[in-house]
Enzyme design. Sequence first.
Site, PDB file in Angstrom:
ATOM      1  N   CYS A  90       0.850  -1.142  -0.142  1.00 37.26           N
ATOM      2  CA  CYS A  90      -0.117   0.194   0.262  1.00 37.26           C
ATOM      3  C   CYS A  90       0.927   1.464  -0.449  1.00 37.26           C
ATOM      4  CB  CYS A  90      -0.971   0.112   1.170  1.00 37.26           C
ATOM      5  SG  CYS A  90      -2.322  -0.844   0.841  1.00 37.26           S
ATOM      6  N   GLY A 104     -11.816 -13.352 -12.410  1.00 40.63           N
ATOM      7  CA  GLY A 104     -10.584 -12.966 -12.088  1.00 40.63           C
ATOM      8  C   GLY A 104     -10.955 -11.631 -13.472  1.00 40.63           C
ATOM      9  N   ASP A 118      -9.142  -3.580  -4.525  1.00 42.44           N
ATOM     10  CA  ASP A 118      -7.389  -3.421  -4.486  1.00 42.44           C
ATOM     11  C   ASP A 118      -6.125  -4.511  -4.362  1.00 42.44           C
ATOM     12  OD1 ASP A 118      -5.566  -1.939  -2.009  1.00 42.44           O
ATOM     13  OD2 ASP A 118      -7.022  -1.872  -0.751  1.00 42.44           O
ATOM     14  N   ASP A 146     -10.328   1.078   7.966  1.00 42.38           N
ATOM     15  CA  ASP A 146      -8.572   0.365   8.420  1.00 42.38           C
ATOM     16  C   ASP A 146      -7.749   0.860   8.735  1.00 42.38           C
ATOM     17  OD1 ASP A 146      -9.219   0.840   5.972  1.00 42.38           O
ATOM     18  OD2 ASP A 146      -8.704  -1.175   5.248  1.00 42.38           O
TER      19      ASP A 146
END
Length: 339
Positions: free
Chosen positions: A21, A146, A75, A231
Amino acid sequence: MTDQDVSSIRRLTSYAHGGGCACKIPPGELERVVEGLLSAGAKNPEGELLVGLETGDDAAVVRLSDDTAVISTADFFTPVVDDPYDWGRIAAANALSDVYAMGGRPITAINLLGWPRDTLPFELASEVLRGARDVAHGAGCHVAGGHSIDDPEPKFGMSVTGLVHPDHILRNSTGRAGLPLTLTKPLGVGVLNNRHKATGEHFPHAVASMTALNDRASAQAVQAGVACATDVTGFGLLGHLHKLARASRVTAILDTAAVPYLDDAHASLRAGYVSGGTRRNLDWVRPHLDTGTASEEELLLLADAQTSGGLLIAGEIPGYPVVGELVPAAGAGTTMVIK
């Protein structure tokens, strides 16, 4: 894949300009990009949009009926560790966390994969997908296909759909003065991941933290009647706390002595393993921060870009440390006070 093939492959994190991240677009830049996207809404939509772009919450939520709402999120990021199976596990836990941060439970996930097909063997990609599948299945979440692209830099994540009762949504905008702040995971994975990328050292306790789900803490918060949570991921504790306090129109008092850290985090920071994302986080919140007597080292760790971090909950949850409280807005744009 032969031993010779394996020996010719560089460490997975070396293929990425950033890691986890910490590779997010800086929060200030991101807000400027999306600020013009707010509109009157979709034409003849299915369901009522309960949570959208307005406060930069963790996921979108659409009410379908009086007792059912759908959570939607996505994400993905570049390799945060060299082990492909662990990277998949971490990425899945991180994506699922957005659903837990909204008070919901995940039901389906689809993979998002960017892979340098001429550089890295697909056996490694299979390990990434296997790790993600195992974590998602452990959470009771279906993995149903996906999308993949040929990409010079490896990237992986998930788009996740979840369910929540409309009356039990956790939002970042519903905090109120007088509530304690609970943090459910220690900080420090950012500096440890940066050290891993630079040196190859392994930190199993950091991997364990990043692969741990936030399901139990989320369920406890909902059962306790909590209304506000988020979060802690790429914008660091300070970045996400700033967003929560700003959206809730309160000021947060943060007790640095109560904030938990992973072993080796302080030493890694002192050794210089600080990502650019962490420094950008601190630069972004500094105008809204009363630093008190906190050192620059403390501030950097509080802004450390986390990957698959814990929940920050406006309420006290047994078994987790209380790290501060919400108080009436201090004015002058101050959203956080360090003590």
